[in-house]
Scaffold this motif. Sequence first.
Motif, PDB file in Angstrom:
ATOM      1  N   LEU A 142      22.233   2.298  35.958  1.00 11.76           N
ATOM      2  CA  LEU A 142      21.218   1.549  36.680  1.00 11.76           C
ATOM      3  C   LEU A 142      20.364   0.795  35.668  1.00 11.76           C
ATOM      4  N   THR A 143      20.308  -0.516  35.821  1.00 11.26           N
ATOM      5  CA  THR A 143      19.468  -1.332  34.940  1.00 11.26           C
ATOM      6  C   THR A 143      18.290  -1.846  35.757  1.00 11.26           C
ATOM      7  N   THR A 144      17.104  -1.507  35.267  1.00 11.06           N
ATOM      8  CA  THR A 144      15.854  -1.929  35.903  1.00 11.06           C
ATOM      9  C   THR A 144      15.117  -2.864  34.953  1.00 11.06           C
ATOM     10  N   ILE A 145      14.079  -3.493  35.469  1.00  8.86           N
ATOM     11  CA  ILE A 145      13.199  -4.306  34.633  1.00  8.86           C
ATOM     12  C   ILE A 145      11.929  -3.495  34.411  1.00  8.86           C
ATOM     13  N   GLY A 146      11.575  -3.309  33.154  1.00  9.83           N
ATOM     14  CA  GLY A 146      10.398  -2.520  32.818  1.00  9.83           C
ATOM     15  C   GLY A 146       9.136  -3.083  33.447  1.00  9.83           C
ATOM     16  N   ARG A 147       8.400  -2.232  34.114  1.00 11.31           N
ATOM     17  CA  ARG A 147       7.185  -2.669  34.808  1.00 11.31           C
ATOM     18  C   ARG A 147       6.107  -3.117  33.838  1.00 11.31           C
ATOM     19  N   LYS A 148       6.145  -2.619  32.613  1.00 12.01           N
ATOM     20  CA  LYS A 148       5.149  -3.017  31.604  1.00 12.01           C
ATOM     21  C   LYS A 148       5.731  -4.047  30.637  1.00 12.01           C
ATOM     22  N   SER A 149       6.963  -3.793  30.184  1.00  9.24           N
ATOM     23  CA  SER A 149       7.556  -4.640  29.144  1.00  9.24           C
ATOM     24  C   SER A 149       8.210  -5.902  29.693  1.00  9.24           C
ATOM     25  N   GLY A 150       8.693  -5.830  30.937  1.00 10.24           N
ATOM     26  CA  GLY A 150       9.437  -6.956  31.495  1.00 10.24           C
ATOM     27  C   GLY A 150      10.859  -7.049  30.965  1.00 10.24           C
ATOM     28  N   ASN A 188       9.630  -3.322  40.853  1.00  6.16           N
ATOM     29  CA  ASN A 188      10.565  -4.440  41.006  1.00  6.16           C
ATOM     30  C   ASN A 188      11.889  -3.884  41.513  1.00  6.16           C
ATOM     31  N   PRO A 189      12.210  -4.093  42.788  1.00  7.83           N
ATOM     32  CA  PRO A 189      13.427  -3.510  43.368  1.00  7.83           C
ATOM     33  C   PRO A 189      14.727  -4.212  42.983  1.00  7.83           C
ATOM     34  N   ASP A 190      14.642  -5.294  42.231  1.00  7.87           N
ATOM     35  CA  ASP A 190      15.855  -6.002  41.807  1.00  7.87           C
ATOM     36  C   ASP A 190      16.474  -5.251  40.630  1.00  7.87           C
ATOM     37  N   VAL A 191      17.677  -4.715  40.832  1.00  3.43           N
ATOM     38  CA  VAL A 191      18.349  -3.918  39.819  1.00  3.43           C
ATOM     39  C   VAL A 191      19.787  -4.397  39.660  1.00  3.43           C
ATOM     40  N   VAL A 192      20.438  -3.880  38.626  1.00  2.00           N
ATOM     41  CA  VAL A 192      21.870  -4.121  38.416  1.00  2.00           C
ATOM     42  C   VAL A 192      22.514  -2.758  38.278  1.00  2.00           C
TER      43      VAL A 192
END
Length: 143
Positions: free
Chosen positions: A37-45, A84-88
């Motif tokens: 699961l790849t997410t976008i860091g909520r702090k780092s982006g 951010n619910p957009d994941v890969v």
Amino acid sequence: MPSNFQLKAMNTAHRALLKISFGKLGQAIAGMPSLELTTIGRKSGRPHAVMLTAPIVDGDTYVVVASRGGDSVHPAWFLNVRANPDVVVSVQSGPKVPMTARVATAEERATLWPKVIGVYSGYADYQTKTTREIPLVLLTPKN
């Protein structure tokens, strides 16, 4: 509860096992398909990838468990998907698919939780170690 170091070490070991076995080992853990699961860091982006298992697969929907081994805090990946619910997602080292993550509603969790612990009773043990309710996250392909 596992430390951040232990969790990162387990993820690294899982990826290494997949790589050195050319995907022959590590595709499933305790009978559950593994996924990245790849997410976008909520702090780092920045993108962050974590290896998880999916105790429930319903068509093209995967249910993952934000257990963190029964720790009192949510895993970072869970906080990221809430922001951010957009994941890969890559299931069993397959192609990377854009998906949407959402936290199961209370009603969904009430239905899904018995199925989750039926597949892997360790999740029930994790729940006894923490006062937080362990969330379930549904991953579905983007439409």
